[in-house]
Design an enzyme around this catalytic site. Structure first.
Site, PDB file in Angstrom:
ATOM      1  N   ARG A  15       1.447-103.596  59.468  1.00 59.50           N
ATOM      2  CA  ARG A  15       0.875-102.299  59.860  1.00 59.50           C
ATOM      3  C   ARG A  15       1.730-101.143  59.331  1.00 59.50           C
ATOM      4  O   ARG A  15       1.372-100.488  58.368  1.00 59.50           O
ATOM      5  CB  ARG A  15       0.729-102.244  61.396  1.00 59.50           C
ATOM      6  N   ASP A  16       2.902-100.936  59.924  1.00 59.14           N
ATOM      7  CA  ASP A  16       3.728 -99.806  59.495  1.00 59.14           C
ATOM      8  C   ASP A  16       4.100 -99.979  58.032  1.00 59.14           C
ATOM      9  O   ASP A  16       4.123 -99.010  57.256  1.00 59.14           O
ATOM     10  CB  ASP A  16       5.000 -99.736  60.366  1.00 59.14           C
ATOM     11  N   HIS A 207      12.587 -98.549  67.402  1.00 57.17           N
ATOM     12  CA  HIS A 207      11.774 -98.616  66.178  1.00 57.17           C
ATOM     13  C   HIS A 207      12.460 -97.693  65.171  1.00 57.17           C
ATOM     14  O   HIS A 207      12.271 -96.475  65.210  1.00 57.17           O
ATOM     15  CB  HIS A 207      10.351 -98.160  66.530  1.00 57.17           C
ATOM     16  N   HIS A 209      13.312 -96.414  61.407  1.00 54.84           N
ATOM     17  CA  HIS A 209      13.126 -96.354  59.955  1.00 54.84           C
ATOM     18  C   HIS A 209      14.517 -96.193  59.347  1.00 54.84           C
ATOM     19  O   HIS A 209      15.446 -95.712  60.005  1.00 54.84           O
ATOM     20  CB  HIS A 209      12.177 -95.203  59.591  1.00 54.84           C
ATOM     21  N   CYS A 240       5.479 -93.496  57.389  1.00 51.75           N
ATOM     22  CA  CYS A 240       4.291 -92.912  57.982  1.00 51.75           C
ATOM     23  C   CYS A 240       3.749 -91.880  56.999  1.00 51.75           C
ATOM     24  O   CYS A 240       4.487 -90.997  56.557  1.00 51.75           O
ATOM     25  CB  CYS A 240       4.633 -92.249  59.316  1.00 51.75           C
ATOM     26  N   ASN A 249      10.645 -99.095  57.455  1.00 54.62           N
ATOM     27  CA  ASN A 249      11.344 -99.570  58.650  1.00 54.62           C
ATOM     28  C   ASN A 249      12.576-100.351  58.191  1.00 54.62           C
ATOM     29  O   ASN A 249      12.642-100.831  57.070  1.00 54.62           O
ATOM     30  CB  ASN A 249      10.452-100.548  59.433  1.00 54.62           C
TER      31      ASN A 249
HETATM   32  P1  HMG Z   1      -9.750 -86.213  64.327  1.00 55.03           P
HETATM   33  O1  HMG Z   1     -10.272 -85.829  62.982  1.00 55.03           O
HETATM   34  O2  HMG Z   1      -9.174 -85.141  65.198  1.00 55.03           O
HETATM   35  O3  HMG Z   1     -10.794 -87.089  65.172  1.00 55.03           O
HETATM   36  O4  HMG Z   1      -8.632 -87.322  64.098  1.00 55.03           O
HETATM   37  P2  HMG Z   1     -12.278 -86.899  65.589  1.00 55.03           P
HETATM   38  O5  HMG Z   1     -12.411 -87.567  66.906  1.00 55.03           O
HETATM   39  O6  HMG Z   1     -12.693 -85.460  65.424  1.00 55.03           O
HETATM   40  O7  HMG Z   1     -13.055 -87.790  64.509  1.00 55.03           O
HETATM   41  C1  HMG Z   1     -13.164 -87.417  63.155  1.00 55.03           C
HETATM   42  C2  HMG Z   1     -13.743 -88.575  62.355  1.00 55.03           C
HETATM   43  O8  HMG Z   1     -12.883 -89.722  62.420  1.00 55.03           O
HETATM   44  C3  HMG Z   1     -15.104 -89.050  62.859  1.00 55.03           C
HETATM   45  O9  HMG Z   1     -15.797 -89.535  61.721  1.00 55.03           O
HETATM   46  C4  HMG Z   1     -14.752 -90.232  63.736  1.00 55.03           C
HETATM   47  O10 HMG Z   1     -15.791 -91.169  63.814  1.00 55.03           O
HETATM   48  C5  HMG Z   1     -13.578 -90.828  62.978  1.00 55.03           C
HETATM   49  P3  HMG Z   1     -16.895 -88.640  60.968  1.00 55.03           P
HETATM   50  O11 HMG Z   1     -17.879 -88.269  62.047  1.00 55.03           O
HETATM   51  O12 HMG Z   1     -16.157 -87.436  60.419  1.00 55.03           O
HETATM   52  O13 HMG Z   1     -17.419 -89.555  59.916  1.00 55.03           O
HETATM   53  N1  HMG Z   1     -12.675 -91.555  63.871  1.00 55.03           N
HETATM   54  C6  HMG Z   1     -12.359 -92.860  63.737  1.00 55.03           C
HETATM   55  N2  HMG Z   1     -12.732 -93.795  62.830  1.00 55.03           N
HETATM   56  C7  HMG Z   1     -12.227 -95.036  63.012  1.00 55.03           C
HETATM   57  N3  HMG Z   1     -11.380 -95.377  64.012  1.00 55.03           N
HETATM   58  C8  HMG Z   1     -10.989 -94.475  64.908  1.00 55.03           C
HETATM   59  C9  HMG Z   1     -11.488 -93.154  64.789  1.00 55.03           C
HETATM   60  N4  HMG Z   1     -11.304 -92.038  65.511  1.00 55.03           N
HETATM   61  C10 HMG Z   1     -12.043 -91.054  64.945  1.00 55.03           C
HETATM   62  N5  HMG Z   1     -10.142 -94.814  65.878  1.00 55.03           N
HETATM   63  C11 HMG Z   1      -7.443 -89.263  64.813  1.00 55.03           C
HETATM   64  C12 HMG Z   1      -7.949 -87.884  65.184  1.00 55.03           C
HETATM   65  C13 HMG Z   1      -6.446 -89.706  65.875  1.00 55.03           C
HETATM   66  C14 HMG Z   1      -8.613 -90.227  64.732  1.00 55.03           C
HETATM   67  C15 HMG Z   1      -6.771 -89.160  63.421  1.00 55.03           C
HETATM   68  O14 HMG Z   1      -5.833 -88.128  63.444  1.00 55.03           O
HETATM   69  C16 HMG Z   1      -6.082 -90.441  62.998  1.00 55.03           C
HETATM   70  O15 HMG Z   1      -6.731 -91.456  62.746  1.00 55.03           O
HETATM   71  N6  HMG Z   1      -4.753 -90.414  62.924  1.00 55.03           N
HETATM   72  C17 HMG Z   1      -3.988 -91.622  62.634  1.00 55.03           C
HETATM   73  C18 HMG Z   1      -2.757 -91.288  61.903  1.00 55.03           C
HETATM   74  C19 HMG Z   1      -1.985 -92.558  61.670  1.00 55.03           C
HETATM   75  O16 HMG Z   1      -2.535 -93.649  61.677  1.00 55.03           O
HETATM   76  N7  HMG Z   1      -0.679 -92.403  61.436  1.00 55.03           N
HETATM   77  C20 HMG Z   1       0.161 -93.524  61.181  1.00 55.03           C
HETATM   78  C21 HMG Z   1       0.376 -94.393  62.386  1.00 55.03           C
HETATM   79  S1  HMG Z   1       1.561 -93.746  63.528  1.00 55.03           S
HETATM   80  C22 HMG Z   1       3.081 -94.197  62.861  1.00 55.03           C
HETATM   81  O17 HMG Z   1       3.161 -94.750  61.785  1.00 55.03           O
HETATM   82  C23 HMG Z   1       4.296 -93.954  63.709  1.00 55.03           C
HETATM   83  C24 HMG Z   1       4.868 -95.240  64.338  1.00 55.03           C
HETATM   84  O18 HMG Z   1       5.187 -96.214  63.344  1.00 55.03           O
HETATM   85  C25 HMG Z   1       6.145 -94.895  65.111  1.00 55.03           C
HETATM   86  C26 HMG Z   1       7.104 -94.069  64.241  1.00 55.03           C
HETATM   87  O19 HMG Z   1       7.663 -94.615  63.268  1.00 55.03           O
HETATM   88  O20 HMG Z   1       7.228 -92.901  64.535  1.00 55.03           O
HETATM   89  C27 HMG Z   1       3.876 -95.862  65.321  1.00 55.03           C
HETATM   90 MG    MG Z   2       6.981 -96.289  62.179  1.00 52.62          MG
END
Ligand code: HMG
Ligand code: MG
Length: 302
Positions: A15-16, A207, A209, A240, A249
């Site tokens: 995933r990450d 966690h 990096h 990310c 990581n």
């Molecule tokens: P948004 O644009 O504010 O959401 O995004 P929305 O509710 O307005 O939806 C917009 C569109 O996205 C719609 O589609 C929804 O259907 C779709 P459209 O009508 O435009 O065709 N949608 C989805 N599709 C599939 N699955 C879903 C979903 N939700 C909405 N779950 C949202 C808000 C949270 C969805 C967006 O900002 C997002 O997906 N962000 C994810 C970012 C991400 O994945 N970042 C990396 C992971 S975190 C990380 O790596 C950190 C970590 O490792 C810890 C660390 O190291 O810090 C965990």
């Molecule tokens: Mg991470």
């Protein structure tokens, strides 16, 4: 404090690790990677992310991956779920654990999940309830607990505050994440102590990096502070897409090598992880980022 006798390593490479790859990695490759990691003995593998494919296209195959991996009984296969849409997908995909991911920094929360910290917590209420109703484990992840690429310093109280909110949502485990790898050992201990004011220490994880090369030192410092769960990524993959300049990581092979030397049990077979690291590095067409992994592979080659 003395070091733990055993630690849990959560493998987050599928995933990450992969989410940050620009070129699309086919589902078959992800499936083989997860299967290799399962056979290495991890108790917990973060295998999928049900986020918007517009935000993170690489994770769009999560459903196919979850459907085809060879699951070993007892192993927890986790998936990221930012909202109910993600939760429904994770439930249908038979995830064992869902991960709600927030931030201790307002600026990063906006960039990563497009809402404020308070809005994210409100959004997680339904996800947390649905997880409990369906008997799934719930994990909370807190980005930028040690510093933020956009706002810089993150106060200890801000971390403790989000830990408390994640606790109140019913999280079984809470990840204290160094998204951009800026922490150093004493700072790490201070942040972990602040988190431990709000949540039982056995449920906290580190966690890290490895952007500034501090991750192993931070893991060691965390163990001194009583933490016994760590996240790592095979071959040091990762980053990310919404954290400018963040690299992978800490490499799983490096963590396992250190744990072996310290006589700390992980239940994971380092040789199989080295093979998995070689497999994914060959696919990506570059040398892996794990120093221990590369050294072991070179020694084998004679
Ligand atoms: P948004 O644009 O504010 O959401 O995004 P929305 O509710 O307005 O939806 C917009 C569109 O996205 C719609 O589609 C929804 O259907 C779709 P459209 O009508 O435009 O065709 N949608 C989805 N599709 C599939 N699955 C879903 C979903 N939700 C909405 N779950 C949202 C808000 C949270 C969805 C967006 O900002 C997002 O997906 N962000 C994810 C970012 C991400 O994945 N970042 C990396 C992971 S975190 C990380 O790596 C950190 C970590 O490792 C810890 C660390 O190291 O810090 C965990
Ligand atoms: Mg991470």
């Amino acid at each position: 404090m003395s070091l733990p006798k055993q630690v849990k390593i959560v493998e987050v490479g599928p995933r990450d690790g992969l989410q940050n790859e620009k070129e699309s990695v086919p589902a078959e490759v992800k499936i083989e990677l997860v299967d290799r990691l399962t056979s290495a003995g991890f108790a917990n593998i973060e295998a999928a992310s049900f986020v918007s494919p517009k935000w993170v296209p690489q994770m769009a195959t999560s459903k196919e991956v979850m459907a085809a991996i060879a699951r070993k009984p007892g192993v927890i296969y986790s998936a990221l779920t930012p909202n109910m849409q993600g939760f429904e997908a994770a439930l249908a995909a038979r995830a064992d654990e869902v991960v709600i991911f927030g931030s201790a920094s307002e600026a990063f929360s906006q960039r990563n999940i497009n809402c404020s910290i308070a809005e994210s917590i409100a959004r997680f209420v339904d996800v947390a309830k649905a997880a409990k109703d369906n008997g799934l484990r719930l994990r909370g992840s807190i980005s930028c607990s040690f510093g933020c690429p956009y706002q810089g310093e993150v106060p200890l109280d801000a971390v403790a505050d989000v830990v408390g909110r994640m606790r109140d949502l019913g999280c079984d485990e809470i990840d204290i994440a160094d998204t951009i790898g800026v922490s150093t050992p004493r700072k790490t201990q201070a942040v972990m102590a602040a988190a431990a004011r709000e949540f039982r220490i056995e449920g906290l994880s580190g966690h890290f990096h490895d952007t500034y090369g501090q991750a192993l030192a931070n893991i060691y410092a965390s163990m001194e502070a009583g933490i016994a769960i760590f996240h790592s990524s095979v071959s040091g993959l990762g980053g990310c897409p919404y954290a400018k300049g963040a690299t992978g990581n800490v490499a799983t092979e490096d963590v396992l090598y250190m744990m072996q030397g310290l006589g700390i049990e992980t239940g994971v077979d380092l040789d199989i992880v080295v093979d998995a690291g070689q497999f994914i590095s060959q696919f990506l067409g570059r040398k892996g980022a794990s120093r221990a992994g590369n050294a072991i592979a070179a020694k084998r080659a004679g």
